[in-house]
Design an enzyme around this catalytic site. Structure first.
Site, mmCIF file in Angstrom:
data_model
loop_
_atom_site.group_PDB
_atom_site.id
_atom_site.type_symbol
_atom_site.label_atom_id
_atom_site.label_comp_id
_atom_site.label_asym_id
_atom_site.label_seq_id
_atom_site.Cartn_x
_atom_site.Cartn_y
_atom_site.Cartn_z
ATOM 1 N N ASP A 378 0.833 -1.195 0.000
ATOM 2 C CA ASP A 378 0.000 0.000 0.000
ATOM 3 C C ASP A 378 0.874 1.254 0.000
ATOM 4 O O ASP A 378 1.732 1.432 0.868
ATOM 5 C CB ASP A 378 -0.898 -0.016 1.239
ATOM 6 C CG ASP A 378 -1.965 1.053 1.202
ATOM 7 O OD1 ASP A 378 -2.846 0.983 0.335
ATOM 8 O OD2 ASP A 378 -1.904 1.969 2.053
ATOM 9 N N GLU A 407 1.340 -0.554 -5.149
ATOM 10 C CA GLU A 407 0.119 0.229 -5.330
ATOM 11 C C GLU A 407 0.510 1.697 -5.211
ATOM 12 O O GLU A 407 0.464 2.285 -4.140
ATOM 13 C CB GLU A 407 -0.929 -0.158 -4.276
ATOM 14 C CG GLU A 407 -2.275 0.515 -4.482
ATOM 15 C CD GLU A 407 -2.492 1.730 -3.564
ATOM 16 O OE1 GLU A 407 -3.519 2.409 -3.731
ATOM 17 O OE2 GLU A 407 -1.640 1.991 -2.691
#
Length: 716
Positions: A378, A407
């Site tokens: 993330d 990401e």
């Protein structure tokens, strides 16, 4: 410059060799270099390469590229995971020099006396070659040498046996004045690093009843449905305890109600932190059972690695120095204006970097020990790059099969930089490329970066519901799925896509009643039974991907011209198997679009004049195609042609004398030539009438059951 011959512009090389290039096991890796020499003597080049086992592989001869450019090319195929090394060598090739000189002089009319020195030079080269070729070929070389020095033979009989060795001595050359270029590295991953199909769901929503969270046990019941759609990676958002301090309510509300479950990305609470499982989901044993059940369905579980903390994460009290303290003494929460994340504290990696590194490595290896080999990371672009470079290398020392998906929806240089320092795959700008021209340009950029950045195309995520899906109706869901699944070897989607979920929070590019903040149980089986699910279509796309090795690669993506800007035409060709797939996809979810292709035939493995059969994997219809073909795409039926190429077969035996072909009735003559000149499969009268009523591309079968349903909510 070092060595006898210049060797320049070697590829694949990333950042002048600072980082390794990337490949996967058995992937064909194109190697090229510029090498040249003075004068007219022949130059040869080859690639030498060594595997992670330290064993040097037989060198691979390089072939010259475009005349006059001094560019040399070869393909290598690593066969194991790990760090590989390669170098380009240039050498003087005395056999080619001799061959060129002798053939030119004989053509100019020179005889044995004129060629005495050349014949002697040829004998010297063959004597050297005799010990270099395989044992079985040595008698051929010896016989050619004997003929070359036999003065009583006519000149053609003396020279021809030596000239006939050209192919053999190409593969096993006599090399003189060998110059070795710089050594570069390639990191080779397992195949899933390049080719994968991801599906994301929240396990707490699967089996949730009456506001009570689902568990790993109830989420296991969803695994067969995911596997049936053909996905092979199941990505789970964070499964850790969720903070209670500053917990967000539904739709990101600042105040949570007593029953609000909070965002899984607000990690940590009294129950534990990043190495702990949320007690509502189950126990570590339950998680291991879930991983095993997924594996039994052909699914590998990917885990979220989000290096951030809720205010009540144990790290906040045990290591407050790991966070940023503001002027008023409070700890800074995460912000991405206009978004605020009061429930999340970012880690400050400049405070006690050694302590943070040791703890994160411990956490990652803990989950590797639990059976996790894929991490979706993330927001990696908000953490130091040297940290990721170090962490990924350390993890791969323990298990080289571990993969990391970045990401990072951020600036291009940063996304590319994350790929260079070790991230296996990357999210991309795919979601925001909404015209054929934009998509083609972006994909060509990705192909140029294939040595270090592997794309993963996602039509949606829990955070991203693009306006094209909000307003494009079911046809747009098909369009985006075709583009994602068949342009990139890796793709993924977030649960709910197959149910055409499209309602956004007003003024935002994200879902209303976002699953990040609440439970969202769905009636998967009911939707599919009522024809309200795209699952069968997704299963078809993943089957096509699985069955066609050309779609497992990125470097082979080629675009073809088509005279309608609403359409995109591309192909992928696998030279090893001959497998070829051609796709024409509409970007228009509302209007029927026509177009005429101009195919790059050599890119498909054909000469310009050839014809071939294509089989549409979406409709079951086959067509006779060539370089130029007309296509018609109706978005409410099938907005794309997904065509597998069938190579021409040798002609069959002629019909017996007097035999006549079967009559073709008027009703069977195709009136829609979409996709080619005519279907080559038998067409029944019934199917013609059915196709005429629907306006579809004509098929020998009934309309596909996975066609997107029309929905009055989408009528424009």
């Amino acid at each position: 410059m070092t060595g006898r011959f210049p060797i320049e512009d070697v590829s694949p090389v990333v950042s002048c060799g600072r980082y390794p290039a990337k490949a996967v096991v058995d992937e064909p890796i194109p190697v090229s270099a510029r090498a040249y020499r003075e004068g007219h003597d022949a130059l040869g080049c080859n690639v030498v390469w060594m595997g992670p086992d330290g064993v040097t592989r037989p060198f691979t001869r390089m072939r010259p590229g475009e005349p006059g450019q001094d560019r040399w090319h070869a393909t290598i195929r690593p066969d194991d995971v790990g760090s590989w090394a390669f170098a380009v060598e240039a050498f003087q090739d005395p056999y080619l020099t001799w061959q060129n000189a002798v053939t030119k002089k004989i053509a100019a009319g020179q005889g044995p006396e004129d060629l005495a020195n050349d014949l002697a030079e040829g004998a010297r080269v063959l004597a050297a070659a005799r010990d270099l070729v395989p044992t079985a070929d040595r008698p051929r070389v010896a016989d050619a040498l004997t003929a070359l020095v036999e003065t009583d033979l006519p000149l053609p009989q003396r020279v021809d046996p030596a000239l006939a060795l050209a192919d053999l001595l190409w593969e096993h050359p006599v090399r003189e004045l060998v110059t070795v270029g710089d050594t570069y590295s390639i990191w080779v991953d397992r195949k899933r690093a390049l080719y994968s199909a991801w599906y994301e769901f929240f396990p707490r929503s699967e089996g949730a009843v009456g506001g009570r969270s689902g568990t790993f046990a109830t989420a296991t019941e969803r695994l067969p449905g995911v596997a049936a759609m053909g996905f092979d990676v199941l990505y789970l958002p964070p499964i850790h305890p969720i903070g209670r301090v500053n917990r967000k309510g539904r739709n990101n509300a600042l105040t949570a109600g007593p029953d609000d479950v909070g965002s899984p990305w607000a990690i940590g609470a009294a129950e534990g932190g990043h190495d702990t499982i949320h007690p509502d989901l189950g126990t570590p044993a339950d998680f291991r059972a879930f991983i095993a059940a997924a594996a039994a369905q052909g699914l590998e579980v990917a885990m979220d690695l989000a290096l951030q903390c809720a205010p009540d994460h144990p790290w906040v009290t045990e290591h407050p120095e790991w966070f940023t303290t503001r002027a008023d003494g409070s700890i800074a929460y995460a912000e991405n204006p206009p978004k605020k994340y009061q429930d999340i504290y970012p880690v400050n990696f400049d405070n006690d970097p050694e302590g943070i590194r040791a703890e994160v490595l411990r956490v990652v290896l803990h989950w590797v020990g639990e059976g996790i080999r894929i991490f979706r990371v993330d927001n990696p672009h908000t953490k130091p790059f040297d940290f990721w470079h170090w962490l990924i290398a350390e993890v791969k020392k323990v298990d080289p099969d571990v993969l990391f998906l970045a990401e990072a929806f951020t600036r291009p240089a940063i996304m590319h930089g994350l790929g260079k320092i070790g991230f296996t795959q990357s999210y991309t700008y795919f979601t925001w490329r909404t015209t054929a021209a934009e998509m083609r340009e972006y994909c060509e950029e990705l192909i140029a970066s294939a040595d270090y950045m592997r794309p993963n195309f996602w039509p949606n995520t829990p955070d991203i519901l693009h306006e094209s899906l909000q307003h494009g109706g079911p046809p747009m869901f098909k369009i985006r799925a075709v583009l994602a699944a068949l342009l990139s070897p890796s793709w993924g989607l977030y649960a709910g896509f197959e149910l055409f979920e499209h309602v956004a929070r007003p003024g935002a590019e994200e879902y209303l009643d976002n699953e990040k903040y609440e439970l969202r149980p769905r009636d998967w089986a009911g939707a599919e039974a009522q024809g309200r699910s795209l699952a069968p279509f997704l299963a078809t796309l993943n089957r096509v991907r699985r069955d066609n090795p050309a779609l497992h690669q990125l470097r082979n993506l080629r675009f073809h011209e088509i005279d309608n800007p609403a359409l995109l035409c591309w192909s992928k060709h696998d030279p090893d198997t001959g497998n070829t797939v051609i796709v024409i996809c509409s970007f228009d979810p509302r209007v029927v679009q026509w177009g005429n292709t101009t195919l790059d035939m050599p890119a498909l493995g054909f000469d310009w004049h050839e014809r071939f059969t294509v089989h549409d994997e979406l409709t079951g219809t086959s067509y006779d195609w060539g370089q130029r073909n007309a296509v018609r795409l109706d978005p409410y039926l099938q907005p794309a042609h997904v065509l597998t190429v069938r190579r021409p077969t040798p002609p069959t035996a002629p019909q017996p004398a007097g035999a006549e072909p079967a009559d073709l009735t008027v009703a069977e003559v195709p009136d829609d030539l979409s996709g080619g000149t005519a279907p080559t499969t038998p067409v029944t009268v019934a199917s013609r009438l059915s196709a005429a009523r629907s306006g579809a591309a004509r098929s020998s079968a009934s309309a596909p059951t996975d066609a997107a349903p029309k929905d009055d909510r989408w009528t424009s």
